[in-house]
Design an enzyme around this catalytic site. Structure first.
Site, short mmCIF file in Angstrom:
data_model
loop_
_atom_site.label_atom_id
_atom_site.label_comp_id
_atom_site.label_asym_id
_atom_site.label_seq_id
_atom_site.Cartn_x
_atom_site.Cartn_y
_atom_site.Cartn_z
N GLU A 1 0.86 -1.40 -0.12
CA GLU A 1 0.11 0.08 0.02
C GLU A 1 0.96 1.11 -0.04
O GLU A 1 1.72 1.59 1.06
CB GLU A 1 -0.90 -0.16 1.17
N ARG B 1 0.65 10.34 0.04
CA ARG B 1 0.72 11.38 0.95
C ARG B 1 1.73 12.23 0.47
O ARG B 1 2.24 13.13 1.22
CB ARG B 1 1.06 10.78 2.44
N LYS C 1 -11.01 -1.66 6.38
CA LYS C 1 -9.98 -1.18 7.49
C LYS C 1 -10.38 -0.81 8.70
O LYS C 1 -11.23 0.13 8.65
CB LYS C 1 -9.20 -0.25 6.59
C1 3PG Z 1 -1.13 4.86 8.68
O1 3PG Z 1 -2.18 5.23 8.00
O2 3PG Z 1 -0.23 5.69 8.91
C2 3PG Z 1 -1.25 3.62 9.14
O3 3PG Z 1 -2.44 3.50 10.01
C3 3PG Z 1 -0.22 2.90 9.72
O4 3PG Z 1 -0.17 3.03 11.22
P1 3PG Z 1 0.99 2.73 12.09
O5 3PG Z 1 2.26 3.62 11.82
O6 3PG Z 1 0.67 2.64 13.43
O7 3PG Z 1 1.41 1.40 11.62
#
Ligand code: 3PG
Length: 211
Positions: free
Chosen positions: A42, A46, A130
Site C-alpha cells: 500500500e 501522502r 480497514k
Molecule cells: C497509517 O495510515 O499511517 C497507518 O495507520 C499506519 O499506522 P502505524 O504507523 O501505526 O502502523
C-alpha cells in the site's frame, strides 16, 4: 486478473503502509519487501511522488501487488485506477469517495471503526474493511466484540499494529490481515539499507505465516 479485496487480504501476511518521499527509493524498497515475502503493498498518496512511485513499482517489480493508500477524494480514485493500482485503501469512507469507488468498480478497503459504519459498508458490498485507527479505536477487544453480532464482516486493522501484537489481531475470526508501517522504518529507507528492509519483511512474513 483483478483480485477481490478478500483475495488480496488473504494472500498477505500483512500490508505495509508505505510513504515514499524520494522516487528513487520506490523500486528498491518494493523489491526488498517482495524478496522478503511481503507482496501486497500500500503506497500512500501522502507525497507528491506517490503516483509516479506506484507506476514505477508496477512497471519494474512484477511480483508486487500494488495498491494505494490514504485515498480521500473521487480524483484520487481516478488517479489510482489510471496508474494501474490493484486496490485502494482509505482511513474513512466519505460519500464522494465511495461513489467514485462504486462507479469504477475499484477493489477498495474503506476505513471505519464503529458497528454502524461497518454495517453500512458491508451492506454496500465491501468484503473487507480497514479498521482504523485500530489500537486507538479499541484494538483487539473492540474487534472481538464486533465479531459476535457481526461475524460476516471482515477487517484489516491498521494503526498501532506491530510485529508484537499482529498475531493477536490475526487470531480473531473477523481479521483477514493487518496493515502497518513497521516493515518500512524511515531510518533504513533513508539510508537505502534494503537488506535490512528485506530481513524485516522476511521476519514478519515468517512470524505471521507466509501466504
Ligand atoms: C497509517 O495510515 O499511517 C497507518 O495507520 C499506519 O499506522 P502505524 O504507523 O501505526 O502502523
Amino acid at each position: 486478473m483483478t483480485l477481490s479485496t478478500l483475495e488480496l487480504c488473504q494472500s498477505a501476511p500483512m500490508i505495509p503502509v508505505i510513504v515514499i518521499n524520494d522516487l528513487a527509493e520506490a523500486v528498491p524498497l518494493a523489491e526488498a519487501l517482495v524478496d522478503g515475502g511481503i507482496k501486497v503493498l500500500e503506497v500512500t498518496l501522502r507525497t507528491p511522488v506517490a503516483l509516479d512511485a506506484i507506476r514505477e513499482i508496477i512497471a519494474s517489480v512484477p511480483g508486487a501487488v500494488v495498491g494505494a493508500g490514504t485515498l480521500k477524494s473521487a480524483q484520487d480514485v481516478s488517479d489510482c485506477v489510471a496508474a494501474g493500482c490493484a486496490f485502494g485503501v482509505s482511513p474513512g469512507a466519505p460519500a464522494g469517495l465511495m461513489e467514485a469507488v462504486a462507479a469504477e468498480h475499484f477493489p477498495f478497503l474503506p476505513g471505519c471503526n464503529s458497528p454502524t459504519e461497518a454495517m453500512s459498508l458491508a451492506d454496500a458490498g465491501h468484503e473487507v474493511l480497514k479498521f482504523f485507527p485500530a489500537s486507538a479505536a479499541g484494538g483487539v477487544p473492540m474487534l472481538k466484540a464486533m465479531s459476535a453480532p457481526l461475524p460476516d464482516i471482515k477487517f484489516c486493522p491498521t494503526g498501532g499494529v506491530s510485529l508484537d501484537n499482529a498475531k493477536d489481531y490475526l487470531a480473531l475470526p473477523n481479521v483477514v490481515t493487518v496493515g502497518g508501517s513497521w516493515v518500512v522504518p524511515g531510518a533504513q529507507v533513508m539510508d537505502g539499507d534494503w537488506d535490512a528492509i528485506r530481513d524485516l519483511a522476511r521476519e514478519t512474513a515468517i512470524a505471521l505465516g507466509n501466504r
